[in-house]
Design a protein around this motif. Structure first.
Motif, PDB file in Angstrom:
ATOM      1  N   ILE A  43       0.867  -1.177   0.000  1.00  0.00           N
ATOM      2  CA  ILE A  43       0.000   0.000   0.000  1.00  0.00           C
ATOM      3  C   ILE A  43       0.904   1.227   0.000  1.00  0.00           C
ATOM      4  N   ALA A  57      -2.196  -7.546   0.420  1.00  0.00           N
ATOM      5  CA  ALA A  57      -1.598  -6.217   0.549  1.00  0.00           C
ATOM      6  C   ALA A  57      -0.838  -6.100   1.863  1.00  0.00           C
ATOM      7  N   MET A 114       1.523  -3.094   4.300  1.00  0.00           N
ATOM      8  CA  MET A 114       1.804  -1.668   4.473  1.00  0.00           C
ATOM      9  C   MET A 114       2.681  -1.454   5.693  1.00  0.00           C
ATOM     10  N   GLY A 161      -5.197   0.926   4.669  1.00  0.00           N
ATOM     11  CA  GLY A 161      -5.460   0.078   3.506  1.00  0.00           C
ATOM     12  C   GLY A 161      -6.887   0.122   3.003  1.00  0.00           C
ATOM     13  N   ILE A 175      -4.662  -8.504   4.331  1.00  0.00           N
ATOM     14  CA  ILE A 175      -4.180  -7.124   4.392  1.00  0.00           C
ATOM     15  C   ILE A 175      -3.404  -6.980   5.696  1.00  0.00           C
TER      16      ILE A 175
END
Length: 175
Positions: free
Chosen positions: A84, A116, A118, A126, A149
């Motif tokens: 991200i 994903a 981050m 996100g 995520i």
């Protein structure tokens, strides 16, 4: 099942790539045919909005999307793996997604997965990327088969200290 994994990280061996590799390992062990496409290491230009493709034909650009297009059309499932960046998917992945326009009319009915990572520890960072994925899958009539995520993984390798690798592996095995 034929699966195409789109890796969107410009950082080689980054956290989202590692998670994608765990998914691939599980999918391959389950007998699925997996094709990887590293969006950062291929030449793909942004959509020109020329409409020459008519949403169901070859793109006028002669780049690495042409062979990927055929893989995407043949796939049963498409996996998007990305870090991200500034609340969205990486520019490299987004460029490939924008080129879906040339297959817009014929890419429906796939299974999909969203992976994903981050650096920010706040999972809400996100949300924009997740919303884009959710809207895209609804628009393309794709079946979401899972989302992973992960917040708070900044440095390359941070992800390996979590349980998310096993989750990605199991998602690959069970898709």
């Amino acid at each position: 099942m034929k699966i195409v994994v789109l890796k969107g990280s410009p950082r080689k061996s980054g956290n989202s790539d590692w998670l994608a590799d765990q998914f691939i390992k599980g999918a391959a062990e389950a007998g699925h045919e997996v094709t990887e496409f590293d969006c950062s290491r291929h030449k793909v230009g942004g959509c020109l909005a020329c409409n020459a493709c008519g949403m169901n034909g070859p793109c006028v650009q002669k780049d690495d999307f042409a062979p990927l297009r055929e893989e995407l059309l043949a796939a049963d499932a498409i996996v998007l793996a990305t870090p991200i960046y500034y609340f969205g998917v990486s520019a490299q992945l987004k460029t490939v997604i924008d080129r879906f326009y040339s297959i817009n009319a014929v890419i429906g009915g796939k299974k999909s997965v969203f992976i994903a990572t981050m650096g920010n520890p706040n999972i809400q960072v996100g949300d924009s990327a997740k919303m884009m994925y959710d809207k895209m899958t609804a628009y393309l009539n794709w079946e979401d088969c899972g989302q992973i995520i992960v917040p708070g993984v900044w440095a390359a390798g941070d992800i390996q200290q979590t349980a998310y690798g096993q989750q990605a592996y199991e998602l690959g095995r069970n898709i």
